[in-house]
Design a protein around this motif. Structure first.
Motif, PDB file in Angstrom:
ATOM      1  N   GLU A 123      -2.828   2.371   6.978  1.00 29.28           N
ATOM      2  CA  GLU A 123      -2.081   3.125   5.846  1.00 29.28           C
ATOM      3  C   GLU A 123      -3.216   3.688   4.900  1.00 29.28           C
ATOM      4  OE1 GLU A 123       0.900   0.219   4.325  1.00 29.28           O
ATOM      5  OE2 GLU A 123       2.103   2.279   4.649  1.00 29.28           O
ATOM      6  N   LEU A 176      -1.325   9.846   5.680  1.00 29.55           N
ATOM      7  CA  LEU A 176      -2.138  10.750   4.721  1.00 29.55           C
ATOM      8  C   LEU A 176      -1.252  12.149   4.391  1.00 29.55           C
ATOM      9  CD1 LEU A 176      -5.745  10.397   5.843  1.00 29.55           C
ATOM     10  CD2 LEU A 176      -4.596   8.831   4.322  1.00 29.55           C
ATOM     11  N   ARG A 236      14.162  14.647  -3.970  1.00 30.71           N
ATOM     12  CA  ARG A 236      14.070  15.857  -3.201  1.00 30.71           C
ATOM     13  C   ARG A 236      14.698  16.084  -1.965  1.00 30.71           C
ATOM     14  NH1 ARG A 236       9.886  17.920  -6.560  1.00 30.71           N
ATOM     15  NH2 ARG A 236      10.051  16.485  -8.558  1.00 30.71           N
ATOM     16  N   ILE A 245      11.946  10.247 -12.008  1.00 33.03           N
ATOM     17  CA  ILE A 245      11.333  11.147 -10.804  1.00 33.03           C
ATOM     18  C   ILE A 245      12.627  11.550 -10.081  1.00 33.03           C
ATOM     19  CG2 ILE A 245       9.974  11.501  -8.846  1.00 33.03           C
ATOM     20  CD1 ILE A 245       8.231  11.042 -11.151  1.00 33.03           C
ATOM     21  N   MET A 257       2.000   3.939 -15.394  1.00 31.11           N
ATOM     22  CA  MET A 257       2.487   4.386 -13.993  1.00 31.11           C
ATOM     23  C   MET A 257       3.775   5.194 -14.730  1.00 31.11           C
ATOM     24  SD  MET A 257       3.866   2.321 -10.776  1.00 31.11           S
ATOM     25  CE  MET A 257       2.610   1.352 -10.719  1.00 31.11           C
ATOM     26  N   THR A 258       4.109   6.002 -13.880  1.00 28.54           N
ATOM     27  CA  THR A 258       5.326   6.981 -14.140  1.00 28.54           C
ATOM     28  C   THR A 258       6.692   6.187 -13.862  1.00 28.54           C
ATOM     29  OG1 THR A 258       4.110   8.826 -13.422  1.00 28.54           O
ATOM     30  CG2 THR A 258       6.472   9.164 -13.622  1.00 28.54           C
ATOM     31  N   GLU A 264      11.998  10.418  -2.028  1.00 28.53           N
ATOM     32  CA  GLU A 264      11.320  10.472  -3.410  1.00 28.53           C
ATOM     33  C   GLU A 264       9.897  11.117  -3.159  1.00 28.53           C
ATOM     34  OE1 GLU A 264      10.055   6.973  -5.629  1.00 28.53           O
ATOM     35  OE2 GLU A 264      11.615   5.819  -4.541  1.00 28.53           O
ATOM     36  N   PRO A 265       9.282  11.924  -3.992  1.00 27.10           N
ATOM     37  CA  PRO A 265       7.914  12.516  -3.519  1.00 27.10           C
ATOM     38  C   PRO A 265       6.800  11.708  -3.139  1.00 27.10           C
ATOM     39  CG  PRO A 265       8.885  13.262  -5.640  1.00 27.10           C
ATOM     40  CD  PRO A 265       9.697  12.243  -5.226  1.00 27.10           C
ATOM     41  N   ARG A 266       7.005  10.425  -3.494  1.00 30.61           N
ATOM     42  CA  ARG A 266       5.732   9.468  -2.957  1.00 30.61           C
ATOM     43  C   ARG A 266       5.971   8.916  -1.662  1.00 30.61           C
ATOM     44  NH1 ARG A 266       6.422   3.567  -5.053  1.00 30.61           N
ATOM     45  NH2 ARG A 266       8.720   3.398  -5.538  1.00 30.61           N
ATOM     46  N   SER A 312      -2.262   5.610  -2.354  1.00 30.31           N
ATOM     47  CA  SER A 312      -1.768   4.186  -1.714  1.00 30.31           C
ATOM     48  C   SER A 312      -2.485   3.055  -2.212  1.00 30.31           C
ATOM     49  CB  SER A 312      -2.181   4.343  -0.299  1.00 30.31           C
ATOM     50  OG  SER A 312      -1.136   5.272   0.378  1.00 30.31           O
ATOM     51  N   ALA A 342       0.802  11.503 -13.112  1.00 28.69           N
ATOM     52  CA  ALA A 342       2.235  11.939 -13.382  1.00 28.69           C
ATOM     53  C   ALA A 342       2.730  12.848 -12.292  1.00 28.69           C
ATOM     54  CB  ALA A 342       2.574  12.237 -14.927  1.00 28.69           C
ATOM     55  N   GLN A 394      -3.080   7.500 -10.449  1.00 25.58           N
ATOM     56  CA  GLN A 394      -1.817   7.248 -10.743  1.00 25.58           C
ATOM     57  C   GLN A 394      -1.376   8.391 -11.548  1.00 25.58           C
ATOM     58  OE1 GLN A 394      -0.794   3.427 -12.311  1.00 25.58           O
ATOM     59  NE2 GLN A 394      -1.352   2.423 -10.467  1.00 25.58           N
ATOM     60  N   ARG A 418      -3.526   2.780  -5.121  1.00 28.80           N
ATOM     61  CA  ARG A 418      -3.092   2.964  -6.621  1.00 28.80           C
ATOM     62  C   ARG A 418      -4.390   2.927  -7.442  1.00 28.80           C
ATOM     63  NH1 ARG A 418       2.967   0.543  -7.464  1.00 28.80           N
ATOM     64  NH2 ARG A 418       3.493   1.568  -5.477  1.00 28.80           N
ATOM     65  N   ILE A 459      -4.676  10.989  -0.988  1.00 30.94           N
ATOM     66  CA  ILE A 459      -3.413  10.063  -0.644  1.00 30.94           C
ATOM     67  C   ILE A 459      -3.897   8.903  -0.366  1.00 30.94           C
ATOM     68  CG2 ILE A 459      -1.357   9.675   1.128  1.00 30.94           C
ATOM     69  CD1 ILE A 459      -0.998  12.355  -0.175  1.00 30.94           C
ATOM     70  N   MET A 471       0.866  -1.246   0.043  1.00 32.61           N
ATOM     71  CA  MET A 471      -0.202   0.114  -0.093  1.00 32.61           C
ATOM     72  C   MET A 471       0.948   1.292  -0.122  1.00 32.61           C
ATOM     73  SD  MET A 471      -3.552  -0.009   0.819  1.00 32.61           S
ATOM     74  CE  MET A 471      -3.418   0.930   2.298  1.00 32.61           C
ATOM     75  N   LYS A 472       1.618   1.306  -1.021  1.00 33.84           N
ATOM     76  CA  LYS A 472       2.446   2.561  -1.095  1.00 33.84           C
ATOM     77  C   LYS A 472       2.295   3.278  -2.527  1.00 33.84           C
ATOM     78  CE  LYS A 472       4.629   1.235   2.361  1.00 33.84           C
ATOM     79  NZ  LYS A 472       4.343   1.762   3.887  1.00 33.84           N
ATOM     80  N   PRO A 473       2.044   4.854  -2.488  1.00 37.53           N
ATOM     81  CA  PRO A 473       1.751   5.389  -3.767  1.00 37.53           C
ATOM     82  C   PRO A 473       2.705   4.955  -4.940  1.00 37.53           C
ATOM     83  CG  PRO A 473       1.891   6.876  -2.048  1.00 37.53           C
ATOM     84  CD  PRO A 473       2.269   5.576  -1.305  1.00 37.53           C
ATOM     85  N   PRO A 474       2.232   5.106  -6.081  1.00 40.27           N
ATOM     86  CA  PRO A 474       3.182   4.850  -7.285  1.00 40.27           C
ATOM     87  C   PRO A 474       3.827   6.022  -7.302  1.00 40.27           C
ATOM     88  CG  PRO A 474       0.983   5.382  -7.985  1.00 40.27           C
ATOM     89  CD  PRO A 474       0.824   5.211  -6.543  1.00 40.27           C
ATOM     90  N   PRO A 475       4.887   6.007  -8.335  1.00 38.64           N
ATOM     91  CA  PRO A 475       5.915   7.284  -8.417  1.00 38.64           C
ATOM     92  C   PRO A 475       5.048   8.302  -9.067  1.00 38.64           C
ATOM     93  CG  PRO A 475       6.871   5.160  -9.159  1.00 38.64           C
ATOM     94  CD  PRO A 475       5.504   4.924  -8.916  1.00 38.64           C
ATOM     95  N   PHE A 476       5.401   9.516  -8.397  1.00 39.35           N
ATOM     96  CA  PHE A 476       4.779  10.665  -9.312  1.00 39.35           C
ATOM     97  C   PHE A 476       5.681  11.927  -9.081  1.00 39.35           C
ATOM     98  CE2 PHE A 476       2.694  10.464  -5.509  1.00 39.35           C
ATOM     99  CZ  PHE A 476       3.236  11.068  -4.562  1.00 39.35           C
ATOM    100  N   ASP A 477       5.731  12.879 -10.012  1.00 36.93           N
ATOM    101  CA  ASP A 477       6.601  14.012  -9.790  1.00 36.93           C
ATOM    102  C   ASP A 477       5.644  14.996  -8.913  1.00 36.93           C
ATOM    103  OD1 ASP A 477       8.691  15.741 -10.052  1.00 36.93           O
ATOM    104  OD2 ASP A 477       8.837  15.711 -11.989  1.00 36.93           O
ATOM    105  N   TYR A 478       6.238  16.192  -8.405  1.00 39.62           N
ATOM    106  CA  TYR A 478       5.662  16.799  -7.223  1.00 39.62           C
ATOM    107  C   TYR A 478       6.178  18.175  -7.466  1.00 39.62           C
ATOM    108  CZ  TYR A 478       4.812  18.599  -2.471  1.00 39.62           C
ATOM    109  OH  TYR A 478       4.511  19.265  -1.607  1.00 39.62           O
TER     110      TYR A 478
END
Lengths: 302, 189
Positions: free
Chosen positions: B49, B69, B10, B7, B1-2, B26-28, A42, A49, A47, A44, A38, A1-8
Motif C-alpha cells: 500500500e 498510488l 462524488r 466531504i 484532520m478534515t 469518497e475522494p480519499r 496513506s 484539507a 493531511q 498520514r 499518495i 494505511m488509508k489516506p485521511p479525509p480530504f476534499d478534491y
C-alpha cells in the motif's frame, strides 16, 4: 494505511488551478503524479484539507527540444512541461540527442510503473534529496518557471532548493516549466548511482557534466550528488580544482576526495555515513572519467 | 484532520475490463480499494500500500500503474484493466487462461500467487512492445514487482515461454488479447 479525509477538485485550466491555490493556500496540496504524495497521505504524514489534481492540465505535458543548429528562432533550449510523465520524457526521441545526461539517468528513477505516472515537475517540486531529478536539474543548470496569479518568475535549479523538502516555491505558485539550456560543444556527462537493489532509493548518486575546451582543459565542471544531504549537493570546490586542468586519473581522484568533504551524508538503515562517503568518492572518480571520455570522444552534447 | 462528514462523496464513471461502472466514492478512496471493495474485483492484490511491491499493478488506459498510488476518483473517464480480464470463455463456456497465464503455470512462475496479478499486468504491455525480450529486458521490466516465492528465475522463464508462444502463433494470440475481455459484469451503483 488509508489516506485521511480530504476534499478534491480537478481544475480544467492553469488559471483555475492558480485561483484555487490562491484561495486555499497551505490548506491545499497539488496532486501531480501522486507517486510520492499518495504514500504520504496513506502514511498520514500529509493531511491537506484539499487536493488540487493537476492531471487534467494536458497543456502542461510537453517536451520541446531545440535542434542541432540553434538559430534566431531556436535557442537550443529544451523545454519540459511540468506535468510531463517521467516515462514520456525517457521515451522522447529527442532526449538522447539534446540531453543525454537525462536519458542516462531517467531509467534510474524508481520502476517503470512509477515513471508511467510520476511527473517531472512533481518530483522536482517535491524536493526529495534522494530523488534523481532535482540533482539532474541542478547539474544541467535548469531554470524553473514558477507561475502565480501575478505572472511567471524564473528561478535557477540551484536557487530553487532551499532545504529538506523545501523550495523557493511560494504557497500560491505552481512549477509549470523546466528549461534546460543547450550544452557547449565538447561536453561530456555521466550519471551513476548505487542502491541496494535497482529502483530503490540511492545510497549515493551523482550527475557529472564537464566540457573540454579546444586545448583539452576541463571547463564548467558540475558534480551534483543526491541522497547525501538535505538537497542536491553541489561539489563546487571539487569542480574548481578541475577548472582549466587537463583531465587525468590522478586529478579526478583528487577532485573526488575533495567532493567527499562537500557532502553531508547521515547514517541510515541502508548505509553508514562513512560508507556513503566512500561510495561518493568511488562514484565521483568513475563519473568524471566517463564524462571526460565522452567529451573527448565528441558524443552528442548534454 | 478534515472532518470526513463534511466531504461530499462524488459519483464517478470508470470503464473496468470493458464494462462501464458508475459509483459514489469518497475522494480519499484508493483505486485498489475501489476495485476490490466496490467492484468486488479482488484479483487486484494489495501488498504494501505504498508503491513498493507492485502487487496492485493494473492497466490505466493500457499503461501499467500502481493502483494503490491512484485515487479512484482520478480514474474518472479512464479505462482500467485488471487480472480478471485475462482469461476468456471458450465456445463451451469454459474459462481459458490467457497465454501469459498459461506460460506462468507451465514454467512454475508462481507459488503462492499473491504477486502474480501485478506481474501479469506489468508484462502484458511489455510483451506487446518487446515481443522477443532479452533476459536483461525482462528483469528490468519486472524490477518493480516483488515476489517472495520464486526467486524470479521461473518468472523470467515464464516470460520467455510466453514470448516463444507468441512467436509461433503471434497473430492468433494478438487477436485473443484483443478479444479476451470477460463477460460484462453488472454495473453497481
Amino acid at each position: 494505511m488509508k489516506p485521511p479525509p480530504f476534499d478534491y477538485v480537478v481544475p480544467g485550466s492553469l488559471d483555475e488551478a492558480l485561483d484555487l491555490l490562491g484561495d486555499h493556500g497551505t490548506e491545499a496540496k497539488l496532486l501531480a503524479g501522486g507517486q510520492s504524495l499518495i504514500p504520504l497521505l496513506s502514511f498520514r504524514l500529509a493531511q491537506p484539507a484539499l487536493l488540487i489534481d493537476l492531471n487534467r492540465l494536458d497543456d502542461l505535458a510537453y517536451v520541446r527540444a531545440g535542434t542541432d543548429a540553434p538559430s534566431a528562432a531556436d535557442d537550443g533550449v529544451l523545454r519540459i512541461g511540468a506535468m510531463t510523465r517521467q516515462r514520456a520524457l525517457e521515451r522522447d526521441p529527442a532526449i538522447a540527442r539534446v540531453a543525454p545526461l537525462l536519458a542516462e539517468a531517467l531509467p534510474w528513477i524508481a520502476h517503470p510503473q512509477i515513471r508511467n505516472r510520476g511527473t517531472v515537475g512533481g518530483s522536482l517540486a517535491h524536493a526529495d534529496p534522494a530523488a534523481e531529478l532535482p540533482a539532474l536539474a541542478v547539474a544541467l543548470d535548469a531554470r524553473f518557471h514558477l507561475t502565480g496569479r501575478r505572472g511567471v518568475r524564473q528561478v535557477t535549479a540551484d536557487d530553487f532548493y532551499t532545504g529538506l523538502f523545501a523550495t523557493a516555491l511560494a504557497a500560491d505558485e505552481i512549477l509549470t516549466e523546466i528549461e534546460i539550456p543547450a550544452a557547449a560543444p565538447g561536453t561530456g556527462w555521466a550519471f551513476l548511482e548505487q542502491a541496494r537493489r535497482p529502483g530503490d532509493y540511492a545510497q549515493v548518486g551523482l550527475a557529472v557534466r564537464l566540457t573540454l575546451d579546444p586545448s583539452r582543459a576541463c571547463r564548467n565542471v558540475r558534480l551534483v550528488f543526491l541522497s547525501v544531504g538535505d538537497r542536491p549537493m553541489v561539489a563546487s570546490r571539487a569542480a574548481a580544482a578541475l577548472e582549466g586542468e587537463p583531465p587525468s586519473e590522478s586529478l579526478f581522484a583528487e577532485a573526488a576526495e575533495i567532493a567527499t568533504g562537500e557532502i553531508d551524508p547521515t547514517d541510515d538503515i541502508h548505509a553508514s555515513a562513512e560508507f556513503k562517503r566512500h561510495l561518493a568518492r568511488v562514484l565521483a572518480g568513475r563519473a568524471l572519467t566517463r564524462a571526460a571520455q565522452r567529451a573527448a570522444d565528441g558524443e552528442s552534447p548534454s | 484532520m478534515t472532518d470526513a462528514s463534511r466531504i461530499e462523496p462524488r459519483t464517478i464513471s470508470v470503464r473496468v475490463n470493458g464494462t462501464e461502472h458508475t459509483a459514489t466514492v469518497e475522494p480519499r478512496i484508493l483505486l485498489s480499494d475501489f476495485l476490490r471493495h466496490d467492484l468486488d474485483l479482488t484479483g487486484t492484490h494489495v501488498g504494501c500500500e505504498h508503491g513498493v511491491c507492485g502487487a496492485c499493478t493494473v492497466l490505466l488506459d493500457g499503461v501499467p500503474v500502481r493502483s494503490c498510488l491512484l485515487l479512484a476518483i482520478q480514474a474518472e473517464g479512464h479505462e482500467v484493466r485488471t487480472v480478471e480480464s485475462l482469461a476468456s470463455e471458450d465456445e463451451n463456456g469454459e474459462l481459458v487462461l490467457h497465454p501469459l497465464q498459461e506460460a506462468f503455470r507451465e514454467a512454475h512462475g508462481l507459488q503462492c500467487g499473491f504477486c502474480t496479478p501485478g506481474f501479469l499486468l506489468t508484462l502484458l504491455p511489455f510483451l506487446d512492445e518487446n515481443p522477443n525480450p532479452t533476459e536483461k529486458e525482462i528483469r528490468q521490466a519486472i524490477s518493480g514487482n516483488l515476489c517472495r516465492c520464486t526467486g524470479y528465475q521461473h518468472i523470467v522463464d515464464a516470460v520467455r515461454l510466453a514470448a516463444q508462444h507468441r512467436g509461433t502463433n503471434g497473430a492468433r494470440q494478438a487477436e485473443e488479447t484483443e478479444a479476451g475481455e470477460p463477460p460484462g459484469r453488472e454495473t453497481r451503483a
